[in-house]
Design an enzyme around this catalytic site. Structure first.
Site, PDB file in Angstrom:
ATOM      1  N   ASP A 117       0.851  -1.184   0.000  1.00  0.00           N
ATOM      2  CA  ASP A 117       0.000   0.000   0.000  1.00  0.00           C
ATOM      3  C   ASP A 117       0.887   1.234   0.000  1.00  0.00           C
ATOM      4  OD1 ASP A 117       0.875  -0.297   2.632  1.00  0.00           O
ATOM      5  OD2 ASP A 117      -0.988   0.406   3.512  1.00  0.00           O
ATOM      6  N   TYR A 150       2.937   4.694   0.821  1.00  0.00           N
ATOM      7  CA  TYR A 150       3.572   5.251   2.021  1.00  0.00           C
ATOM      8  C   TYR A 150       2.546   6.106   2.759  1.00  0.00           C
ATOM      9  CZ  TYR A 150       8.074   3.992  -0.139  1.00  0.00           C
ATOM     10  OH  TYR A 150       9.133   3.328  -0.703  1.00  0.00           O
ATOM     11  N   PHE A 208       6.627   2.118  -4.041  1.00  0.00           N
ATOM     12  CA  PHE A 208       8.004   2.301  -3.571  1.00  0.00           C
ATOM     13  C   PHE A 208       8.601   3.675  -3.891  1.00  0.00           C
ATOM     14  CE2 PHE A 208       7.725  -2.382  -4.053  1.00  0.00           C
ATOM     15  CZ  PHE A 208       7.981  -2.746  -2.744  1.00  0.00           C
ATOM     16  N   HIS A 230      10.843  -9.370   0.873  1.00  0.00           N
ATOM     17  CA  HIS A 230      10.545  -7.940   0.767  1.00  0.00           C
ATOM     18  C   HIS A 230      11.788  -7.124   1.124  1.00  0.00           C
ATOM     19  CE1 HIS A 230       8.560  -4.063   1.508  1.00  0.00           C
ATOM     20  NE2 HIS A 230       7.580  -4.535   0.758  1.00  0.00           N
TER      21      HIS A 230
END
Length: 221
Positions: A66, A68, A79, A188
């Protein structure tokens, strides 16, 4: 809600979805959230990833979770943060792996728009989030839509490279059934998991090996 009107070959896809009961309900919930809470990204940037990476130009999909949730960070690209913004920890680790993988200096700017305009769809599974509340929009209706995005990409005739970082992203592997597509998986890049195999996974060189004569310019010149 802006249904990605200036990316014509996503237009029919989104227009169709937002005419379904699920799409109508999602729009109501999202609009109310923006009216009553602080929500990121800015309303007009919800579909920014699709505007920068039209459907027929998608070559790579990097799947995030989702947006920031701190002030000024989210810009509708997984990202990515605006130029001049301090790099979030996950993006800092992505850039460290990029530097180690390609033997280059880590980028200074966290704006990944130049990836998006080269065909890298920076897709979050949820397109909005309440300020300072990670995963706060996890169950409001975005996931069925972004699953359909992945399924639509799966139907594309040209090969696409799907980059699945972390277990939530890797759960989407089941949606990618077309054998001509490529799937790259790794932990991740967050500080909690990057040292479990994200570092050293060399995704950037692997992508460019697959793309062969038309590589992504990962570092902006």
């Amino acid at each position: 809600m802006n249904n990605c009107n200036d990316a014509s070959n996503w237009n029919d896809f989104f227009a169709g979805y937002f005419n379904t009961p699920a799409g109508i309900q999602l729009k109501k919930v999202v609009d109310l959230e923006y009216q009553t809470n602080q929500v990121f990204p800015q309303y007009e940037q919800i579909f920014h990833a699709f505007k920068l990476t039209p459907l027929n130009q998608v070559r790579v999909v990097i799947l995030g979770q989702d947006p920031y949730h701190d002030d000024g960070q989210a810009q509708g690209l997984a990202f990515s943060v605006p130029d001049g913004m301090k790099l979030p920890p996950s993006l800092r680790n992505i850039f460290q792996e990029l530097a180690d993988d390609l033997g280059v200096e880590p980028p200074l700017s966290g704006d990944l728009s130049h990836w998006a305009t080269q065909g890298v769809l920076l897709l979050n599974t949820s397109l909005t989030v309440r300020a300072h509340q990670a995963n706060s929009h996890k169950n409001i209706g975005w996931e069925p839509l972004t699953d359909l995005v992945i399924q639509r990409l799966n139907q594309q005739s040209l090969p696409i490279i799907f980059v699945l970082w972390g277990k939530p992203a890797q759960k989407k592997r089941a949606l990618i059934k077309n054998p001509q597509h490529y799937i790259l998986e790794a932990p991740h890049p967050s500080p909690l998991s990057a040292y479990r195999g994200f570092f050293g996974s060399k995704p950037f060189s692997k992508i460019n090996q697959i793309l062969d004569k038309h590589p992504i310019q990962w570092v902006k010149k």
